[in-house]
Design a protein around this motif. Structure first.
Motif, PDB file in Angstrom:
ATOM      1  N   UNK A   1       7.154  -7.729   9.982  1.00  0.00           N
ATOM      2  CA  UNK A   1       7.344  -7.003   8.715  1.00  0.00           C
ATOM      3  C   UNK A   1       8.531  -6.049   8.816  1.00  0.00           C
TER       4      UNK A   1
ATOM      5  N   UNK B   1       0.677  -4.946   4.586  1.00  0.00           N
ATOM      6  CA  UNK B   1       0.868  -3.489   4.599  1.00  0.00           C
ATOM      7  C   UNK B   1      -0.469  -2.794   4.362  1.00  0.00           C
TER       8      UNK B   1
ATOM      9  N   UNK C   1      -7.904   7.220  12.088  1.00  0.00           N
ATOM     10  CA  UNK C   1      -7.812   8.649  11.770  1.00  0.00           C
ATOM     11  C   UNK C   1      -9.174   9.304  11.588  1.00  0.00           C
TER      12      UNK C   1
ATOM     13  N   UNK D   1      -9.541   5.051  -0.804  1.00  0.00           N
ATOM     14  CA  UNK D   1      -9.825   4.324   0.429  1.00  0.00           C
ATOM     15  C   UNK D   1     -10.867   3.230   0.191  1.00  0.00           C
TER      16      UNK D   1
ATOM     17  N   UNK E   1      -2.512  -2.848   7.431  1.00  0.00           N
ATOM     18  CA  UNK E   1      -2.037  -1.897   8.438  1.00  0.00           C
ATOM     19  C   UNK E   1      -2.414  -0.452   8.063  1.00  0.00           C
ATOM     20  N   UNK E   2      -2.368  -0.148   6.783  1.00  0.00           N
ATOM     21  CA  UNK E   2      -2.798   1.174   6.321  1.00  0.00           C
ATOM     22  C   UNK E   2      -4.288   1.374   6.595  1.00  0.00           C
TER      23      UNK E   2
ATOM     24  N   UNK F   1       0.846  -1.199   0.000  1.00  0.00           N
ATOM     25  CA  UNK F   1       0.000   0.000   0.000  1.00  0.00           C
ATOM     26  C   UNK F   1       0.870   1.234   0.000  1.00  0.00           C
ATOM     27  N   UNK F   2       2.078   1.079  -0.542  1.00  0.00           N
ATOM     28  CA  UNK F   2       3.007   2.212  -0.622  1.00  0.00           C
ATOM     29  C   UNK F   2       2.252   3.453  -1.053  1.00  0.00           C
ATOM     30  N   UNK F   3       2.676   4.581  -0.494  1.00  0.00           N
ATOM     31  CA  UNK F   3       2.035   5.841  -0.830  1.00  0.00           C
ATOM     32  C   UNK F   3       1.667   5.847  -2.303  1.00  0.00           C
TER      33      UNK F   3
ATOM     34  N   UNK G   1      -6.099  -0.016   8.950  1.00  0.00           N
ATOM     35  CA  UNK G   1      -6.349   0.167  10.383  1.00  0.00           C
ATOM     36  C   UNK G   1      -5.947   1.579  10.812  1.00  0.00           C
ATOM     37  N   UNK G   2      -4.790   2.041  10.334  1.00  0.00           N
ATOM     38  CA  UNK G   2      -4.355   3.398  10.682  1.00  0.00           C
ATOM     39  C   UNK G   2      -5.355   4.438  10.163  1.00  0.00           C
ATOM     40  N   UNK G   3      -5.838   4.227   8.952  1.00  0.00           N
ATOM     41  CA  UNK G   3      -6.829   5.151   8.388  1.00  0.00           C
ATOM     42  C   UNK G   3      -8.117   5.102   9.205  1.00  0.00           C
ATOM     43  N   UNK G   4      -8.465   3.903   9.650  1.00  0.00           N
ATOM     44  CA  UNK G   4      -9.671   3.731  10.468  1.00  0.00           C
ATOM     45  C   UNK G   4      -9.588   4.584  11.734  1.00  0.00           C
TER      46      UNK G   4
END
Lengths: 205, 205
Positions: free
Chosen positions: B181, B111, B122, B65, B114-115, B38-40, B117-120
Motif C-alpha cells: 500500500x 486501510x 491501543x 469504531x 490496518x486502522x 479509513x481516512x481520518x 488493528x492499530x486501534x485494537x
C-alpha cells in the motif's frame, strides 16, 4: 515535515537552548509513551503527562502526529547507536529478531509504531506517511544487500530473489509483533527462526 | 459489543424494518469506505457521505469504531460467501494470496483493516480489540489445521511446527499488504509465493 525549532528567532544562545529544551521534552515523551503506549490521546494530555504546557509542545513538535514520529525516530536512533553495526553475516530474520526482542521490552513503542503505520496508510503526504515510506524503503535496501552478501557466502539459499526476501522478512516480523501483542502465546521469535532456517535451506525444525 | 438493534422496542414489523434499515446503511457504508478508506474521519462525516442522519448512524451502530468493525465484518462475510469453501489442498500462503488479491481491488478496506488493528493494540476490550483478537485466533486455528493436513499428504514440509507456520503466513500476508500500500512496487504476491515454495520444500523461487 516542518522543523519548528526556532532556528532564526533569536541569538545563538537561545537557539542552543531551544535545541536542548526540545531534546529534554523528547526524552520525557519517550518515557511517557513507553509506559502508556499510543492509547487514544491528545497533544494536551501528553503535555500534562510530560509536564510541559500545551503551547510548548506545539512550539517544539507541531501536531500530535509530528510528536509521535519524532518519538519513534528518537527510539530508533537510540537503538542504532546502541548497536552501531550489525555484523554482515547475521541473517536478515535474526536482525529483525534482535530488534523485535528490544521492542518487546517496551510494548508501548510497538503500539506507537503500529499507530504510525496505520496513520501512514490513511493519509498520503502526512508526517507518518513520510516516516513509514522512508523506513520501509531504507530497511528493504539494507536487508536486500545483506541477503545478497549471505547468498554469496552460501549462508542463504541463492535461488531466492533478494528484494523479495527482504520484504518478506520485514513483513513477517511486523505481522508477528502485532499478533504477539494481541496474544502473547504467539511465539514471535520461534516463527522468525523458522523463517530463517527456511531461507538458509536448513531442515531443522 | 452492544447490539443497538431495537429488539424489543416495537412490534415484529418494526423489528424487521430495523434490521433491513441497518443492512441498507451497512451496504452503503461499505461502498463509502471502499472508496475513501479509513481516512481520518468522524461518524458525522460518514453519515453525510452515506446519506443518513448522525442520529440514525449512532442508533444502528453506536460509535465510529463499532461502525468500522461492522463494515469490515460485513466485507469478510461477503468474501466468505463468495468462496464458501477453500479446497483443503490449497496451501496456506495461497489462501492468503487469494484473499489479498481480492483486497487489493479495494485499497480502502485494507486501510480500514490496518486502522482496526492499530486501534485494537491501543485499547484492550475495545470493539476493535475484540474483533482483531478473534480474527487472528480463528485464522490461526484454520490455517494450523490446513498445514497439518498438507503435511500428512506430503504437500508441505513435515518438519515445521503447524501453528508457527500459520502465524508466519498470516503475518507475512498482513505485513506485505502494508508495504504494498505504501509502495506499489513491492510484489506482495511473488513474496507470498516464495514463502509457499519454501514451506513446500521446493527449490523453485
Amino acid at each position: 515535515m516542518t522543523d519548528p525549532t526556532p532556528r532564526s528567532s533569536g541569538p545563538r544562545g537561545s537557539y542552543a537552548k531551544g535545541i536542548a529544551r526540545r531534546q529534554e521534552i523528547l526524552d520525557k515523551s519517550i518515557e511517557v509513551f513507553a509506559r502508556r503506549g499510543a492509547k487514544k490521546t491528545s497533544l494536551r494530555a501528553i503535555a500534562q503527562e510530560v509536564g510541559v504546557t500545551h503551547a510548548a509542545l506545539t512550539h517544539y513538535f507541531g501536531s500530535l502526529e509530528d510528536l509521535l514520529v519524532a518519538v519513534y525516530r528518537e527510539h530508533e536512533r537510540r537503538s542504532d547507536s546502541e548497536h552501531p553495526e550489525t555484523p554482515a553475516d547475521v541473517s536478515p530474520a535474526l536482525m529483525m529478531r534482535v530488534s523485535a526482542e528490544e521492542n518487546r521490552s517496551i510494548p508501548g513503542l510497538i503500539q506507537l509504531y503500529s499507530t504510525l503505520v496505520a496513520t501512514a496508510l490513511e493519509e498520503e503526504g502526512s508526517p507518518a506517511h513520510e516516516f513509514a515510506t522512508q523506513r520501509f524503503g531504507r530497511l528493504r535496501i539494507e536487508l536486500t544487500d545483506r541477503v545478497r552478501l549471505l547468498q554469496s557466502t552460501g549462508q542463504l539459499r541463492d535461488d531466492l530473489e533478494p528484494s523479495l526476501v527482504a520484504a518478506l522478512v520485514i513483513a513477517a516480523s511486523d505481522g508477528l509483533q502485532t499478533q504477539w501483542l494481541l496474544d502473547p502465546s504467539v511465539d514471535h521469535e520461534a516463527a522468525l527462526e523458522m523463517l530463517d532456517n527456511l531461507l538458509a535451506g536448513d531442515h531443522r525444525r
